[in-house]
Design an enzyme around this catalytic site. Sequence first.
Site, PDB file in Angstrom:
ATOM      1  N   ARG A  82      -2.452  -2.503  -7.170  1.00 47.33           N
ATOM      2  CA  ARG A  82      -1.908  -3.320  -6.100  1.00 47.33           C
ATOM      3  C   ARG A  82      -1.033  -4.421  -6.686  1.00 47.33           C
ATOM      4  N   CYS A 106      -6.600  -3.368   3.735  1.00 47.76           N
ATOM      5  CA  CYS A 106      -6.455  -1.905   3.782  1.00 47.76           C
ATOM      6  C   CYS A 106      -7.170  -1.138   2.664  1.00 47.76           C
ATOM      7  N   CYS A 157      -9.722   2.064  17.794  1.00 44.38           N
ATOM      8  CA  CYS A 157      -9.688   1.319  19.053  1.00 44.38           C
ATOM      9  C   CYS A 157      -8.472   1.790  19.842  1.00 44.38           C
ATOM     10  N   CYS A 194     -12.982  -1.048  24.807  1.00 40.93           N
ATOM     11  CA  CYS A 194     -12.466   0.270  25.196  1.00 40.93           C
ATOM     12  C   CYS A 194     -13.525   1.343  24.923  1.00 40.93           C
ATOM     13  N   CYS A 231       0.877  -1.174   0.000  1.00 39.18           N
ATOM     14  CA  CYS A 231       0.000   0.000   0.000  1.00 39.18           C
ATOM     15  C   CYS A 231       0.915   1.225   0.000  1.00 39.18           C
ATOM     16  N   HIS A 232       0.387   2.370  -0.430  1.00 38.18           N
ATOM     17  CA  HIS A 232       1.252   3.555  -0.448  1.00 38.18           C
ATOM     18  C   HIS A 232       1.677   3.993   0.947  1.00 38.18           C
ATOM     19  N   THR A 233       0.959   3.553   1.964  1.00 36.03           N
ATOM     20  CA  THR A 233       1.381   3.902   3.328  1.00 36.03           C
ATOM     21  C   THR A 233       2.684   3.180   3.692  1.00 36.03           C
ATOM     22  N   HIS A 262       1.015  -4.238   5.722  1.00 37.85           N
ATOM     23  CA  HIS A 262      -0.224  -4.248   6.518  1.00 37.85           C
ATOM     24  C   HIS A 262      -1.443  -4.656   5.705  1.00 37.85           C
ATOM     25  N   GLU A 263      -1.255  -5.208   4.494  1.00 36.15           N
ATOM     26  CA  GLU A 263      -2.420  -5.603   3.672  1.00 36.15           C
ATOM     27  C   GLU A 263      -2.187  -7.064   3.281  1.00 36.15           C
ATOM     28  N   CYS A 292     -11.185  -4.019  19.946  1.00 32.75           N
ATOM     29  CA  CYS A 292     -11.204  -4.834  21.173  1.00 32.75           C
ATOM     30  C   CYS A 292     -12.625  -5.057  21.675  1.00 32.75           C
ATOM     31  N   ARG A 317      -3.150   0.796  20.600  1.00 34.43           N
ATOM     32  CA  ARG A 317      -2.595   1.804  19.681  1.00 34.43           C
ATOM     33  C   ARG A 317      -1.272   2.382  20.203  1.00 34.43           C
ATOM     34  N   CYS A 322     -14.273   1.717  21.156  1.00 33.59           N
ATOM     35  CA  CYS A 322     -15.067   0.617  20.594  1.00 33.59           C
ATOM     36  C   CYS A 322     -16.514   0.665  21.086  1.00 33.59           C
TER      37      CYS A 322
HETATM   38  N1  NDP Z   1      -6.901   6.863   5.715  1.00 32.02           N
HETATM   39  C1  NDP Z   1      -6.637   5.586   5.553  1.00 32.02           C
HETATM   40  O1  NDP Z   1      -7.122   4.723   6.311  1.00 32.02           O
HETATM   41  C2  NDP Z   1      -5.775   5.145   4.433  1.00 32.02           C
HETATM   42  C3  NDP Z   1      -5.029   6.053   3.731  1.00 32.02           C
HETATM   43  N2  NDP Z   1      -4.251   5.666   2.683  1.00 32.02           N
HETATM   44  C4  NDP Z   1      -3.573   6.731   1.959  1.00 32.02           C
HETATM   45  O2  NDP Z   1      -4.375   7.029   0.811  1.00 32.02           O
HETATM   46  C5  NDP Z   1      -3.556   7.547  -0.228  1.00 32.02           C
HETATM   47  C6  NDP Z   1      -3.819   6.781  -1.506  1.00 32.02           C
HETATM   48  O3  NDP Z   1      -3.348   5.463  -1.403  1.00 32.02           O
HETATM   49  P1  NDP Z   1      -3.186   4.564  -2.714  1.00 32.02           P
HETATM   50  O4  NDP Z   1      -4.442   4.568  -3.510  1.00 32.02           O
HETATM   51  O5  NDP Z   1      -2.578   3.291  -2.257  1.00 32.02           O
HETATM   52  O6  NDP Z   1      -2.088   5.457  -3.478  1.00 32.02           O
HETATM   53  P2  NDP Z   1      -1.796   5.739  -5.021  1.00 32.02           P
HETATM   54  O7  NDP Z   1      -0.489   6.450  -5.081  1.00 32.02           O
HETATM   55  O8  NDP Z   1      -1.981   4.491  -5.800  1.00 32.02           O
HETATM   56  O9  NDP Z   1      -2.939   6.746  -5.449  1.00 32.02           O
HETATM   57  C7  NDP Z   1      -2.785   8.120  -5.535  1.00 32.02           C
HETATM   58  C8  NDP Z   1      -3.124   8.568  -6.937  1.00 32.02           C
HETATM   59  O10 NDP Z   1      -3.102   9.985  -7.003  1.00 32.02           O
HETATM   60  C9  NDP Z   1      -2.384  10.398  -8.154  1.00 32.02           C
HETATM   61  N3  NDP Z   1      -1.878  11.765  -7.937  1.00 32.02           N
HETATM   62  C10 NDP Z   1      -0.659  12.139  -7.431  1.00 32.02           C
HETATM   63  N4  NDP Z   1      -0.596  13.491  -7.346  1.00 32.02           N
HETATM   64  C11 NDP Z   1      -1.789  13.962  -7.795  1.00 32.02           C
HETATM   65  C12 NDP Z   1      -2.326  15.278  -7.950  1.00 32.02           C
HETATM   66  N5  NDP Z   1      -1.635  16.355  -7.619  1.00 32.02           N
HETATM   67  N6  NDP Z   1      -3.589  15.410  -8.426  1.00 32.02           N
HETATM   68  C13 NDP Z   1      -4.328  14.329  -8.760  1.00 32.02           C
HETATM   69  N7  NDP Z   1      -3.856  13.050  -8.648  1.00 32.02           N
HETATM   70  C14 NDP Z   1      -2.605  12.864  -8.162  1.00 32.02           C
HETATM   71  C15 NDP Z   1      -1.312   9.357  -8.289  1.00 32.02           C
HETATM   72  O11 NDP Z   1      -0.751   9.373  -9.578  1.00 32.02           O
HETATM   73  P3  NDP Z   1       0.755   8.740  -9.807  1.00 32.02           P
HETATM   74  O12 NDP Z   1       0.621   7.286  -9.514  1.00 32.02           O
HETATM   75  O13 NDP Z   1       0.983   9.039 -11.250  1.00 32.02           O
HETATM   76  O14 NDP Z   1       1.653   9.474  -8.856  1.00 32.02           O
HETATM   77  C16 NDP Z   1      -2.112   8.082  -7.989  1.00 32.02           C
HETATM   78  O15 NDP Z   1      -2.845   7.635  -9.116  1.00 32.02           O
HETATM   79  C17 NDP Z   1      -2.111   7.450   0.286  1.00 32.02           C
HETATM   80  O16 NDP Z   1      -1.779   8.699   0.877  1.00 32.02           O
HETATM   81  C18 NDP Z   1      -2.208   6.391   1.388  1.00 32.02           C
HETATM   82  O17 NDP Z   1      -1.174   6.548   2.325  1.00 32.02           O
HETATM   83  C19 NDP Z   1      -4.233   4.371   2.232  1.00 32.02           C
HETATM   84  C20 NDP Z   1      -4.970   3.430   2.877  1.00 32.02           C
HETATM   85  C21 NDP Z   1      -5.723   3.715   4.102  1.00 32.02           C
HETATM   86  N1  LIG Z   2       1.934   6.957  11.463  1.00 30.14           N
HETATM   87  C1  LIG Z   2       1.251   7.736  10.517  1.00 30.14           C
HETATM   88  C2  LIG Z   2      -0.226   7.389  10.564  1.00 30.14           C
HETATM   89  C3  LIG Z   2      -0.774   7.448   9.219  1.00 30.14           C
HETATM   90  C4  LIG Z   2      -2.252   7.140   9.192  1.00 30.14           C
HETATM   91  O1  LIG Z   2      -3.051   8.035   9.302  1.00 30.14           O
HETATM   92  N2  LIG Z   2      -2.612   5.886   9.010  1.00 30.14           N
HETATM   93  C5  LIG Z   2      -3.979   5.499   8.737  1.00 30.14           C
HETATM   94  C6  LIG Z   2      -3.971   4.242   8.014  1.00 30.14           C
HETATM   95  S1  LIG Z   2      -3.092   4.375   6.507  1.00 30.14           S
HETATM   96  C7  LIG Z   2      -3.161   2.881   5.867  1.00 30.14           C
HETATM   97  O2  LIG Z   2      -2.658   2.628   4.836  1.00 30.14           O
HETATM   98  C8  LIG Z   2      -4.800   5.279   9.987  1.00 30.14           C
HETATM   99  O3  LIG Z   2      -5.648   4.416  10.062  1.00 30.14           O
HETATM  100  N3  LIG Z   2      -4.620   6.085  10.968  1.00 30.14           N
HETATM  101  C9  LIG Z   2      -5.266   5.947  12.234  1.00 30.14           C
HETATM  102  C10 LIG Z   2      -4.263   5.515  13.257  1.00 30.14           C
HETATM  103  O4  LIG Z   2      -4.654   5.301  14.408  1.00 30.14           O
HETATM  104  O5  LIG Z   2      -3.075   5.414  12.906  1.00 30.14           O
HETATM  105  C11 LIG Z   2       1.429   9.221  10.717  1.00 30.14           C
HETATM  106  O6  LIG Z   2       1.590   9.639  11.854  1.00 30.14           O
HETATM  107  O7  LIG Z   2       1.415   9.917   9.703  1.00 30.14           O
HETATM  108 ZN    ZN Z   3      -2.714   0.849   3.614  1.00 31.82          ZN
HETATM  109 ZN    ZN Z   4     -11.165  -0.983  21.515  1.00 36.56          ZN
END
Ligand code: NDP
Ligand SMILES: N[C@@H](CCC(=O)N[C@@H](CSC=O)C(=O)NCC(=O)O)C(=O)O
Ligand code: ZN
Ligand code: ZN
Length: 377
Positions: free
Chosen positions: A372, A177, A113, A102, A47-49, A69-70, A99, A117, A105
């Site tokens: 992916r 994820c 949760c 907490c 994942c990008h994270t 994590h995926e 859990c 954490r 939850c």
């Molecule tokens: N909140 C949460 O729980 C979660 C958050 N995340 C976060 O979500 C985000 C997306 O993840 P993921 O889909 O895996 O990542 P990707 O990098 O696959 O998706 C991001 C997309 O945005 C494009 N992009 C980059 N810059 C721009 C711009 N300025 N304008 C428009 N489009 C742009 C990228 O293009 P290119 O590939 O050409 O750079 C890519 O297609 C990440 O920041 C990830 O960390 C992920 C999972 C869970």
């Molecule tokens: N350690 C990072 C935390 C980044 C973040 O916000 N993570 C997401 C999941 S991203 C998955 O790909 C999330 O669920 N956050 C909630 C949490 O409790 O971490 C930072 O500090 O930037």
């Molecule tokens: Zn992720």
């Molecule tokens: Zn909990």
Amino acid sequence: MSTQGKVITCKAAVAYEANRPLVIEDVEVAPPQAGEVRVQILFTALCHTDAYTWSGKDPEGLFPCILGHEAAGIVESVGEGVTEVQPGDHVIPCYQAECKECKFCKSGKTNLCGKIRGATGVGVMMNDKKSRFSVKGTPIYHFMGTSTFSQYTVVHDVSVAKIDPKAPLEKVCLLGCGVPTGLGAVWNTAKVEAGSNVAIFGLGTVGLAVAEGAKAAGASRIIGVDIDNRKFDRAKDFGVTEFVNPKDHEKPIQQVLVDMTDGGVDYSFECIGNVSIMRAALECCHKGWGTSVIVGVAASGQEIATRPFQLVTGRVWKGTAFGGFKSRSQVPQLVDKYMNKEIKIDEYITHTLTLEEINKAFELLHGGDCLRCVLKV
Ligand SMILES: NC(=O)C1=CN([C@@H]2O[C@H](COP(=O)(O)OP(=O)(O)OC[C@H]3O[C@@H](n4cnc5c(N)ncnc54)[C@H](OP(=O)(O)O)[C@@H]3O)[C@@H](O)[C@H]2O)C=CC1
Ligand SMILES: N[C@@H](CCC(=O)N[C@@H](CSC=O)C(=O)NCC(=O)O)C(=O)O
Ligand SMILES: [Zn+2]
Ligand SMILES: [Zn+2]
């Protein structure tokens, strides 16, 4: 011969330093302690994270660590007091724990949760605040409480979802994820209604899962925004109805969207992790009710900004973690939805490699073609 209660030596990809290639090492994985589960990981995606933490921009990033994590796997052994899973169960590790006890939850207001954490943020297990991984005696940090770039990992029992053993692990690993995050951002966080206009910034896996969720919710216009025109063809298959490339316009992208939608969209989703785009995503929302959901993770030190007037005039700024899904309760339901062909997974898997090829997989992640990449562990 049973491995229960014994140290397992297996292959894992260790990140020793930010931005340095991961090293496939023989890693010792200690047995699970009370409330812990040791899982044999069979498939993991990137994942990008993972790339974000590896880049050194994550304030919680610790090295050396085992990222990932995926994933999906099979329980190898359980520690004392673990009742909800047993050896042989098919599971998905969940970085967002549940859990059920907490205050988070029990609140009914969030999927966050609080039980473990504190430990997962500093790369250790809750019991003794130590790692279960080591290489030649040197501890290796856990990551997000999952560390799936390893043939075996140890997770807290509150971080593991038991799933249908008939589900193909090489596919459902994605339910750890990105896909749930996008679907849940629409269904749980924004609660998009039928007939809504939606804008999605970033058409990676998370953005496309937002599109899939918005289509299922009956959104009438689903506008994809990305800087690569080639993304549109693929995005149509996930529900995107229109495509906008900010590079094709002189006006700010928020103005372009406001003009296209008679005053702004009902819902927008930032799926990139870029704070300027987060601002644009808020400001393209309709006055009075438009809601913008931040999904992307931005680097340490980055902050969001807008004129408070944007909120005074009724726009709402929200965020989502794991799409608001309660992991242990709802990941098994998402697996069932996939098995019933109600949600896509296969379509997000553009590449398959092995754990040994993980550095190549990280390179692929930075090319526009890869959604992916699933690694056979
Ligand atoms: N909140 C949460 O729980 C979660 C958050 N995340 C976060 O979500 C985000 C997306 O993840 P993921 O889909 O895996 O990542 P990707 O990098 O696959 O998706 C991001 C997309 O945005 C494009 N992009 C980059 N810059 C721009 C711009 N300025 N304008 C428009 N489009 C742009 C990228 O293009 P290119 O590939 O050409 O750079 C890519 O297609 C990440 O920041 C990830 O960390 C992920 C999972 C869970
Ligand atoms: N350690 C990072 C935390 C980044 C973040 O916000 N993570 C997401 C999941 S991203 C998955 O790909 C999330 O669920 N956050 C909630 C949490 O409790 O971490 C930072 O500090 O930037
Ligand atoms: Zn992720
Ligand atoms: Zn909990």
